[in-house]
Design an enzyme around this catalytic site. Structure first.
Site, mmCIF file in Angstrom:
data_model
loop_
_atom_site.group_PDB
_atom_site.id
_atom_site.type_symbol
_atom_site.label_atom_id
_atom_site.label_comp_id
_atom_site.label_asym_id
_atom_site.label_seq_id
_atom_site.Cartn_x
_atom_site.Cartn_y
_atom_site.Cartn_z
ATOM 1 N N GLY A 13 39.797 -63.515 -52.324
ATOM 2 C CA GLY A 13 39.488 -62.362 -51.482
ATOM 3 C C GLY A 13 38.076 -62.453 -50.956
ATOM 4 O O GLY A 13 37.266 -63.257 -51.428
ATOM 5 N N GLY A 73 35.064 -59.833 -48.766
ATOM 6 C CA GLY A 73 34.737 -58.612 -48.048
ATOM 7 C C GLY A 73 33.616 -58.895 -47.086
ATOM 8 O O GLY A 73 33.366 -60.047 -46.729
ATOM 9 N N ALA A 85 30.875 -60.604 -49.485
ATOM 10 C CA ALA A 85 31.113 -61.523 -50.592
ATOM 11 C C ALA A 85 32.427 -62.269 -50.457
ATOM 12 O O ALA A 85 33.340 -61.846 -49.761
ATOM 13 C CB ALA A 85 31.127 -60.722 -51.897
ATOM 14 N N LYS A 121 32.421 -63.226 -58.048
ATOM 15 C CA LYS A 121 32.148 -62.705 -56.708
ATOM 16 C C LYS A 121 30.811 -63.268 -56.257
ATOM 17 O O LYS A 121 29.791 -63.078 -56.927
ATOM 18 C CB LYS A 121 32.103 -61.175 -56.791
ATOM 19 C CG LYS A 121 31.832 -60.482 -55.481
ATOM 20 C CD LYS A 121 32.092 -58.992 -55.645
ATOM 21 C CE LYS A 121 31.655 -58.206 -54.438
ATOM 22 N NZ LYS A 121 32.044 -56.799 -54.536
ATOM 23 N N ASP A 178 32.176 -45.736 -51.810
ATOM 24 C CA ASP A 178 32.992 -46.678 -51.030
ATOM 25 C C ASP A 178 34.420 -46.709 -51.580
ATOM 26 O O ASP A 178 34.994 -47.768 -51.794
ATOM 27 C CB ASP A 178 32.352 -48.060 -51.051
ATOM 28 C CG ASP A 178 32.769 -48.902 -49.842
ATOM 29 O OD1 ASP A 178 33.365 -48.332 -48.910
ATOM 30 O OD2 ASP A 178 32.504 -50.113 -49.845
HETATM 31 N N1 LIG Z 1 37.884 -58.984 -59.875
HETATM 32 C C1 LIG Z 1 38.688 -59.333 -58.872
HETATM 33 N N2 LIG Z 1 39.852 -59.933 -59.118
HETATM 34 C C2 LIG Z 1 40.674 -60.301 -58.118
HETATM 35 N N3 LIG Z 1 40.417 -60.092 -56.819
HETATM 36 C C3 LIG Z 1 39.281 -59.490 -56.502
HETATM 37 C C4 LIG Z 1 38.358 -59.086 -57.503
HETATM 38 N N4 LIG Z 1 37.303 -58.510 -56.900
HETATM 39 C C5 LIG Z 1 37.569 -58.542 -55.595
HETATM 40 N N5 LIG Z 1 38.749 -59.136 -55.330
HETATM 41 C C6 LIG Z 1 39.368 -59.356 -54.012
HETATM 42 O O1 LIG Z 1 38.340 -59.676 -53.101
HETATM 43 C C7 LIG Z 1 38.300 -58.714 -52.081
HETATM 44 C C8 LIG Z 1 36.868 -58.492 -51.645
HETATM 45 O O2 LIG Z 1 36.109 -58.074 -52.746
HETATM 46 P P1 LIG Z 1 35.054 -56.917 -52.611
HETATM 47 O O3 LIG Z 1 35.727 -55.709 -52.024
HETATM 48 O O4 LIG Z 1 34.392 -56.722 -53.910
HETATM 49 O O5 LIG Z 1 34.056 -57.563 -51.567
HETATM 50 P P2 LIG Z 1 33.069 -56.792 -50.666
HETATM 51 O O6 LIG Z 1 32.300 -57.787 -49.861
HETATM 52 O O7 LIG Z 1 32.295 -55.839 -51.498
HETATM 53 O O8 LIG Z 1 34.074 -56.013 -49.735
HETATM 54 P P3 LIG Z 1 33.771 -54.773 -48.849
HETATM 55 O O9 LIG Z 1 32.327 -54.778 -48.619
HETATM 56 O O10 LIG Z 1 34.599 -55.016 -47.615
HETATM 57 O O11 LIG Z 1 34.266 -53.621 -49.671
HETATM 58 C C9 LIG Z 1 38.961 -57.481 -52.652
HETATM 59 O O12 LIG Z 1 39.499 -56.657 -51.658
HETATM 60 C C10 LIG Z 1 40.025 -58.088 -53.524
HETATM 61 O O13 LIG Z 1 41.174 -58.410 -52.759
#
Ligand SMILES: Nc1ncnc2c1ncn2[C@@H]1O[C@H](COP(=O)(O)OP(=O)(O)OP(=O)(O)O)[C@@H](O)[C@H]1O
Length: 704
Positions: A31, A33, A36, A53, A147
Site C-alpha cells: 500500500g 499513501g 509513504a 511504512k 484523519d
Molecule cells: N500495517 C499495515 N498493514 C498492511 N497494510 C497497511 C498497513 N499500513 C498501511 N497499509 C496499507 O498502506 C496504505 C497506505 O498507508 P497509510 O495510509 O499509512 O499511508 P499514508 O501515506 O499515511 O496515507 P494517507 O496519507 O493517504 O492517509 C493503507 O491504505 C493500507 O492499504
C-alpha cells in the site's frame, strides 16, 4: 510508537524490535499513501511478518523534533483497535515505522477491489464500532486523530479492525505540534468537519466524530460524499450545504438498499454530521447508540468480506500493473502542466492562502449535479481507479474534455485566474480512457492480472533500490534528530513556497477544458487512498518548476510576492494577518525600507493630477486613474491596519514586560477579514489612528 530515542521497543508480547534496517527484509509493497509506501516485511531476528511504512522525509513539513515528540506520545498509545508502531528509525531520507502487518489492508482498498458500492450494513456496523472504540480511547487520552477515513481503517485476516495513521505520519504534515496547530489546515477535505475548514474557529475531538460520520457514508457508498468534486468545491459544500446523509445519494440502487436497512444507521450518521460541533455526540456516547449495540462481532461480519480474495500484495500488484499498462498507452502530460497543477493546488489549500471569497469564485465555476449528469459515471470510474504508485504519479495531470466543460469555460473566459485554478484542479481527474475496472469476484473465481517477467523485474528492481538506499543511520537519537532537523528545515524552506504567478501565466497558455472528475488528488502520488489523501498545510512538495524569471522574486506567499532581498523581513510579519486581494496584487515587500510598498498598475497615460483635474479630460482616461487610486487607497488602508495591528501586538508584549504601557484594545479589525467593506475599513482606520494618537500623547512616543 516505540522508544524512538532508543530505537527499539517491546510489544505486548515483550518482543524487541531493533532499529537496524538490515534486520528487516522488505517484501512486497502492500500500500501507499500520500506520504509513504508500506511493505510487508520479515523481521529477521524472530522471522515475524511485520509491516514497514517508509515515510519520505523530503516531502514532509515537520522537522524530526516534532516527529520524535509525536513518537514519544505514541509510545503511550495502547489499544487493540489502534495500530501501534513497534519502533521507528531513519534510513536515508526515510522514516521507517515498523508495525503489525494487517493482512487485508485498508477498507478503502478492499472496497476498490471488490465492493465498489460499499459494504453491507452488518460489516459496516462492525467496522465502525471497532473504529469508534479506537476514537473513544484516543479522545480519552486527549488526542484528536484528524484523519479518520476508510483508507486509515485496517483489517486483519481474522477480522480485527484497527485505526491507523495516528501519530508520526500525521504529525509529519502538521508543521508542528498537532495540538498547538489546531487552527492550521490539515486533513482530508471530504472528511473534514466544517469547523476545521473555517480558519480561526478552532476545533476539538468532535471533528473526528464528523469524519467518522463521513467514513460511515464512505463505507456505505464506496466513496465519500462530495468526492467527485475538486477540493475547493468540497470545502465550500461542507461549509455551506446541508450535511450529507445516507439518503443524499441519487443512486437508485443504493437508496433501495438503504431503505431496507435499519433506520438506526441513518440516524447514527445524522448525529455525527451535525454542523454545530457542540451538538455532536462524543465517541463514548455514540457507542451506546442502538446501531452499535446490535453490531455483530467483526469475526462474523468482517472476516467473510475477503474470504475469497487473493493475498493483499497480489491484489495491489495486479492493480498496479493493470493501471500502469493503461497509463503507458496514454500520452504523458508535460511536466510543466503537472507543475502548474501542483502549484495551484497548493495555492488553493495552503493554510496561509485560505480565502473563502476566492474559493467561492472558484467553486461557482464548477457545476452541480443537476448540470452534470455525466459526472456520476466518471466518478464511479474514479472510485475504481485503483491507486498504484506508477499510475498516480501521473494521474494528477490527466484531464477530461467534455462539451459541458467547454461551454463552461467559454462562458467564464473573462475570469481567468479562477478558471485557471479550477481547470488545474480538474486536471487532476482521470482520463476517461483509464476507466477499466478490476474487480475481484467474491465467488472464488477471482481474477488476477499476472505480472510479465519484465514488469516483475521492474518491481523487484524498485524494491531493491529502496533496500539499497538503506543506511545504518540508526534510531532517532536526539543528536541525529537535531542535525537532521536543521537540514530538513532548510529543505522545507526551499520547497515550501511556490512561484505561482509565472505558472499561472503559463497555465493561461495551456488552458484546457476542465473536467469535473476531481476527487482530491495529490501531487506526485495521489495514493492508493486516492480519494482520501490529506491536504497538506503548506506545500511539502518540491516545486517542479523553479521560476525565478521575475527580478528578485523568490516566492509567492499567498498573493504576496517576496523578493530575495527581504526574505528575513517577510518572515517577521505574519502574512496571515495581511488581508489579501487579487492574485495580481501590486503589494510587495520593499527591500530598501523593509516596509510594504505599492507597485501601481501602469496607467494609460502619464497625466499629472493637475491635468486630470481638468474638466476636459475624457472619462475614458479618468476611469482607470480612479480605479487605480481606489485600489491603492484600499490597499494602503489594509496595510496600515496590518501594521497597526502588528504595532499593537508589539506594544502589548512591551506592556506586559515593563508594565508601562497598557495594551491597546483589540477590536473586530483584528480578525484579518479579507472582505471588510471600504467604509468599515475607513471607520476602523480612523478609530485606530485616534487610539494611536491618544496613546502616543500618553506615552510621548511619536509613531508618526
Ligand atoms: N500495517 C499495515 N498493514 C498492511 N497494510 C497497511 C498497513 N499500513 C498501511 N497499509 C496499507 O498502506 C496504505 C497506505 O498507508 P497509510 O495510509 O499509512 O499511508 P499514508 O501515506 O499515511 O496515507 P494517507 O496519507 O493517504 O492517509 C493503507 O491504505 C493500507 O492499504
Amino acid at each position: 510508537m516505540g522508544r524512538m530515542g532508543l530505537g527499539s521497543h517491546h510489544n505486548q508480547n515483550q518482543r524487541t524490535y531493533s532499529a537496524n534496517s538490515s534486520d528487516y527484509k522488505l517484501l512486497e509493497e502492500v500500500g501507499y499513501g500520500a506520504s509513504a509506501t508500506v511493505y510487508r516485511a520479515i523481521y529477521l531476528p524472530s522471522n515475524e511478518v511485520v509491516a514497514v511504512k517508509c515515510l519520505d522525509l523530503d516531502r514532509c513539513n515537520s522537522n524530526l523534533d516534532d516527529i520524535r515528540r509525536e513518537a514519544q506520545t505514541m509510545s503511550l498509545i495502547d489499544h487493540p483497535n489502534v495500530i501501534r508502531a513497534y519502533c521507528s528509525f531513519v534510513v536515508d531520507s526515510n522514516l521507517w515505522v515498523v508495525m503489525p502487518f494487517m493482512a487485508e489492508g485498508s477498507c478503502l482498498h478492499l472496497m476498490k477491489i471488490a465492493y465498489q458500492d460499499g459494504f453491507e450494513e452488518a460489516a459496516i456496523g462492525s467496522i465502525l464500532k471497532e473504529t469508534l472504540k479506537a476514537l473513544d480511547y484516543l479522545h480519552r487520552q486527549g488526542h484528536i486523530h484528524r484523519d479518520v477515513k476508510a483508507g486509515n481503517i485496517l483489517l486483519d485476516t481474522n477480522g480485527v479492525v484497527k485505526l491507523a495513521d495516528f501519530g508520526v505520519s500525521a504529525c509529519m504534515f502538521d508543521a508542528g505540534d498537532r495540538r498547538r496547530s489546531r487552527n492550521t489546515f490539515v486533513g482530508t477535505p471530504c472528511w473534514m468537519a466544517p469547523e476545521v475548514l473555517q480558519p480561526g474557529s478552532g476545533y476539538n475531538s468532535k471533528a473526528d466524530i464528523w469524519s467518522f460520520g463521513i467514513t460511515a457514508l464512505e463505507l456505505a457508498h464506496g466513496h465519500a460524499p462530495f468526492s467527485k468534486y475538486p477540493p475547493m468545491k468540497v470545502l465550500l459544500m461542507t461549509i455551506q450545504n446541508a450535511p450529507p446523509g445516507l439518503d443524499y445519494d441519487r443512486d437508485k440502487k443504493f437508496s433501495k438498499r438503504i431503505s431496507s436497512c435499519d433506520q438506526s444507521f441513518k440516524e447514527m450518521v445524522a448525529m455525527c454530521l451535525v454542523k454545530d460541533q457542540a451538538k455532536r455526540p462524543t465517541a463514548e456516547k455514540l457507542l451506546k447508540h442502538s446501531f452499535f449495540k446490535h453490531a455483530k462481532p467483526p469475526e462474523l461480519s468482517v472476516k467473510k468480506l475477503f474470504a475469497d480474495l487473493p493475498p493483499l500484495w497480489n491484489r495491489v500488484k495486479a492493480l498496479q500493473l493493470k493501471d500502469a499498462a493503461q497509463l503507458a498507452l496514454k500520452k504523458m502530460p508535460s511536466a510543466e502542466q503537472e507543475a502548474i497543477s501542483q502549484s495551484e493546488y497548493k495555492r488553493g489549500v495552503s493554510a496561509w492562502n485560505f480565502d473563502i471569497e476566492d474559493l467561492k469564485a472558484q467553486a461557482s465555476l464548477v457545476r452541480d449535479d443537476d448540470d452534470m449528469p455525466e459526472v456520476r459515471d466518471e466518478d464511479e470510474n474514479m472510485k475504481s481507479y485503483v491507486g498504484d504508485k506508477v499510475a498516480t504519479d501521473f494521474q494528477f495531470s490527466f484531464g477530461k474534455s467534455n462539451s459541458a466543460a467547454e461551454v463552461s469555460q467559454t462562458e467564464n473566459r473573462g475570469q481567468n485566474d479562477q478558471l485557471q485554478l479550477s481547470e488545474s484542479l480538474n486536471k487532476k481527474g482521470k482520463s476517461p480512457e483509464i476507466q477499466e475496472k478490476i474487480v475481484f469476484k467474491k465467488n472464488g473465481s477471482s481474477t488476477e492480472a499476472m505480472a510479465s517477467t519484465s514488469e516483475k523485474d521492474s518491481i523487484l528492481t524498485k524494491a531493491k533500490s529502496v533496500k539499497s538506499r538503506q543506511s545504518q543511520s540508526g534510531p532517532l537519537m536526539p543528536g541525529v534528530v537535531l542535525t537532521h532537523s536543521s537540514s530538513e528545515r532548510g529543505r522545507n524552506s526551499d520547497r515550501c513556497e511556490n512561484d505561482i504567478q509565472p505558472l499561472t501565466e503559463k497555465a493561461s497558455q495551456l488552458r484546457r477544458p476542465p473536467s469535473f472528475s476531481g476527487p482530491l488528488m495529490l501531487p506526485n502520488r495521489a495514493s492508493a487512498n486516492s480519494l482520501s489523501a490529506p491536504i497538506k498545510s503548506s506545500g511539502g512538495y518540491r516545486d517542479s518548476i523553479d521560476d525565478k524569471s521575475k527580478p528578485n522574486l523568490v516566492q509567492i506567499k499567498g498573493r504576496f510576492s517576496v523578493t530575495s532581498e527581504n526574505l528575513d523581513l517577510v518572515k517577521d510579519i505574519p502574512l496571515s494577518t495581511v488581508p489579501r486581494r487579487s492574485q495580481g496584487s501590486p503589494l510587495r515587500k520593499s527591500a530598501s525600507v523593509g516596509d510594504w510598498m505599492f507597485e501601481p498598475k501602469p496607467l494609460p497615460t502619464c497625466q499629472s493630477s493637475k491635468e486630470l483635474s481638468n474638466s476636459n479630460v475624457p472619462a475614458s482616461l479618468l476611469v482607470p486613474h480612479l480605479q487605480n487610486l481606489f485600489q491603492q487607497t484600499s490597499l494602503q488602508q489594509d496595510l496600515i491596519m496590518n501594521l497597526l495591528n502588528n504595532l499593537q501586538l508589539a506594544e502589548a508584549v512591551d506592556a506586559s514586560q515593563n508594565g508601562k504601557l497598557p495594551p491597546l484594545p483589540r477590536g473586530a479589525e483584528n480578525n484579518g477579514s479579507v472582505e471588510t467593506a471600504a467604509s468599515e475599513r475607513e471607520c476602523l482606520l480612523l478609530n485606530k489612528i485616534s487610539e494611536l494618537h491618544a496613546r502616543s500623547a500618553f506615552s510621548n512616543l511619536n509613531y508618526f
